[in-house]
Scaffold this motif. Sequence first.
Motif, mmCIF file in Angstrom:
data_model
loop_
_atom_site.group_PDB
_atom_site.id
_atom_site.type_symbol
_atom_site.label_atom_id
_atom_site.label_comp_id
_atom_site.label_asym_id
_atom_site.label_seq_id
_atom_site.Cartn_x
_atom_site.Cartn_y
_atom_site.Cartn_z
ATOM 1 N N LEU A 1 0.834 -1.199 0.000
ATOM 2 C CA LEU A 1 0.000 0.000 0.000
ATOM 3 C C LEU A 1 0.871 1.252 0.000
ATOM 4 O O LEU A 1 0.641 2.195 -0.756
ATOM 5 N N SER A 2 1.909 1.231 0.820
ATOM 6 C CA SER A 2 2.837 2.367 0.883
ATOM 7 C C SER A 2 3.532 2.577 -0.460
ATOM 8 O O SER A 2 3.678 3.716 -0.928
ATOM 9 N N GLU A 3 3.968 1.481 -1.091
ATOM 10 C CA GLU A 3 4.617 1.577 -2.405
ATOM 11 C C GLU A 3 3.653 2.157 -3.450
ATOM 12 O O GLU A 3 4.045 3.005 -4.254
ATOM 13 N N LEU A 4 2.428 1.683 -3.438
ATOM 14 C CA LEU A 4 1.434 2.188 -4.390
ATOM 15 C C LEU A 4 1.158 3.672 -4.144
ATOM 16 O O LEU A 4 1.057 4.462 -5.093
ATOM 17 N N GLN A 5 1.052 4.049 -2.872
ATOM 18 C CA GLN A 5 0.823 5.458 -2.555
ATOM 19 C C GLN A 5 1.989 6.328 -3.027
ATOM 20 O O GLN A 5 1.781 7.440 -3.530
ATOM 21 N N THR A 6 3.199 5.816 -2.913
ATOM 22 C CA THR A 6 4.373 6.548 -3.389
ATOM 23 C C THR A 6 4.315 6.719 -4.895
ATOM 24 O O THR A 6 4.601 7.805 -5.419
ATOM 25 N N LEU A 7 3.933 5.660 -5.598
ATOM 26 C CA LEU A 7 3.816 5.744 -7.055
ATOM 27 C C LEU A 7 2.723 6.722 -7.475
ATOM 28 O O LEU A 7 2.883 7.465 -8.441
ATOM 29 N N VAL A 8 1.624 6.721 -6.742
ATOM 30 C CA VAL A 8 0.501 7.602 -7.068
ATOM 31 C C VAL A 8 0.905 9.067 -6.924
ATOM 32 O O VAL A 8 0.457 9.917 -7.695
ATOM 33 N N LYS A 9 1.782 9.366 -5.985
ATOM 34 C CA LYS A 9 2.216 10.757 -5.783
ATOM 35 C C LYS A 9 2.898 11.320 -7.026
ATOM 36 O O LYS A 9 2.891 12.532 -7.230
ATOM 37 N N ASP A 10 3.486 10.440 -7.849
ATOM 38 C CA ASP A 10 4.165 10.885 -9.068
ATOM 39 C C ASP A 10 3.211 11.066 -10.250
ATOM 40 O O ASP A 10 3.621 11.541 -11.303
ATOM 41 N N LEU A 11 1.955 10.679 -10.072
ATOM 42 C CA LEU A 11 0.968 10.812 -11.139
ATOM 43 C C LEU A 11 0.366 12.215 -11.140
ATOM 44 O O LEU A 11 0.353 12.888 -10.111
ATOM 45 N N PRO A 12 -0.148 12.640 -12.287
ATOM 46 C CA PRO A 12 -0.864 13.923 -12.319
ATOM 47 C C PRO A 12 -2.042 13.899 -11.341
ATOM 48 O O PRO A 12 -2.630 12.841 -11.079
ATOM 49 N N SER A 13 -2.385 15.044 -10.810
ATOM 50 C CA SER A 13 -3.424 15.117 -9.774
ATOM 51 C C SER A 13 -4.768 14.573 -10.254
ATOM 52 O O SER A 13 -5.527 14.012 -9.463
ATOM 53 N N SER A 14 -5.063 14.711 -11.548
ATOM 54 C CA SER A 14 -6.339 14.184 -12.054
ATOM 55 C C SER A 14 -6.411 12.668 -11.899
ATOM 56 O O SER A 14 -7.487 12.115 -11.663
ATOM 57 N N PHE A 15 -5.259 11.981 -12.012
ATOM 58 C CA PHE A 15 -5.230 10.534 -11.802
ATOM 59 C C PHE A 15 -5.252 10.203 -10.318
ATOM 60 O O PHE A 15 -5.882 9.239 -9.889
ATOM 61 N N GLN A 16 -4.542 10.994 -9.535
ATOM 62 C CA GLN A 16 -4.494 10.755 -8.093
ATOM 63 C C GLN A 16 -5.894 10.765 -7.491
ATOM 64 O O GLN A 16 -6.209 9.948 -6.626
ATOM 65 N N GLN A 17 -6.730 11.663 -7.966
ATOM 66 C CA GLN A 17 -8.088 11.785 -7.429
ATOM 67 C C GLN A 17 -8.921 10.530 -7.692
ATOM 68 O O GLN A 17 -9.845 10.235 -6.938
ATOM 69 N N ARG A 18 -8.598 9.801 -8.724
ATOM 70 C CA ARG A 18 -9.368 8.598 -9.069
ATOM 71 C C ARG A 18 -8.942 7.378 -8.270
ATOM 72 O O ARG A 18 -9.599 6.350 -8.321
ATOM 73 N N LEU A 19 -7.821 7.477 -7.567
ATOM 74 C CA LEU A 19 -7.303 6.326 -6.827
ATOM 75 C C LEU A 19 -7.449 6.578 -5.326
ATOM 76 O O LEU A 19 -6.552 7.075 -4.664
ATOM 77 N N SER A 20 -8.592 6.196 -4.827
ATOM 78 C CA SER A 20 -8.863 6.399 -3.408
ATOM 79 C C SER A 20 -7.996 5.462 -2.560
ATOM 80 O O SER A 20 -7.396 4.502 -3.066
ATOM 81 N N TYR A 21 -7.954 5.742 -1.286
ATOM 82 C CA TYR A 21 -7.232 4.885 -0.346
ATOM 83 C C TYR A 21 -7.776 3.460 -0.427
ATOM 84 O O TYR A 21 -6.998 2.496 -0.448
ATOM 85 N N ASN A 22 -9.100 3.328 -0.487
ATOM 86 C CA ASN A 22 -9.710 1.993 -0.544
ATOM 87 C C ASN A 22 -9.305 1.245 -1.813
ATOM 88 O O ASN A 22 -9.020 0.040 -1.765
ATOM 89 N N THR A 23 -9.270 1.937 -2.938
ATOM 90 C CA THR A 23 -8.862 1.299 -4.188
ATOM 91 C C THR A 23 -7.418 0.823 -4.092
ATOM 92 O O THR A 23 -7.091 -0.304 -4.478
ATOM 93 N N LEU A 24 -6.555 1.683 -3.579
ATOM 94 C CA LEU A 24 -5.147 1.305 -3.426
ATOM 95 C C LEU A 24 -4.990 0.155 -2.439
ATOM 96 O O LEU A 24 -4.183 -0.749 -2.654
#
Length: 185
Positions: A23-46
């Motif tokens: 989960l931590s690794e995925l969250q780190t990867l998500v931080k590098d994505l554009p904010s529009s993508f980050q918004q689509r990946l909720s904590y629950n999805t990750l």
Amino acid sequence: MDGYSGDVDSDSTKQQERHYYLLSELQTLVKDLPSSFQQRLSYNTLSDLALALIDGTVYEIVQGLLDIQHLTEKNLYNQRQKLHCEHQGLKQDLVRKHKDALLSCKSHNLALLKSNQQAELEALEIRVREEQRMMDKKIVAEIDQKVIDQQNTLEKAGVPGFYITTNPQVNICTCLLTVYYYHKC
């Protein structure tokens, strides 16, 4: 009996630690994505995606899909190259034919011959462009089908966030999982 219970607790703890790590690794990867993508990946999805990654089955599925994708890409590239070589051969044959015709042409027919040769060359160029366009359309269609096959496979495997779509903006989990897979390897 206590030993058995301890093994279950130990496995459960290891699984939970692995889940938090993924989960931590995925969250780190998500931080590098554009904010529009980050918004689509909720904590629950990750979190659900991290759970799906725990046992390694998803990695094996992704590796199999990548192998198929690479073979498909190589095959399509080879088909495109073969067509290109055929076209080069046709052009060389036409140039050779034109040179031979020019050598044996009487001077009073030279203008007509050159005009006919120009028309022949233009017709070949049109044919080549059309065949290349058709090949490129075929390649795009096959790649699009592979993407659908991959989405379908991952959806059937129960990987969260995967379903069949032709909208690349919607299926962000595809990108995230691929990036994580390559990051891990």
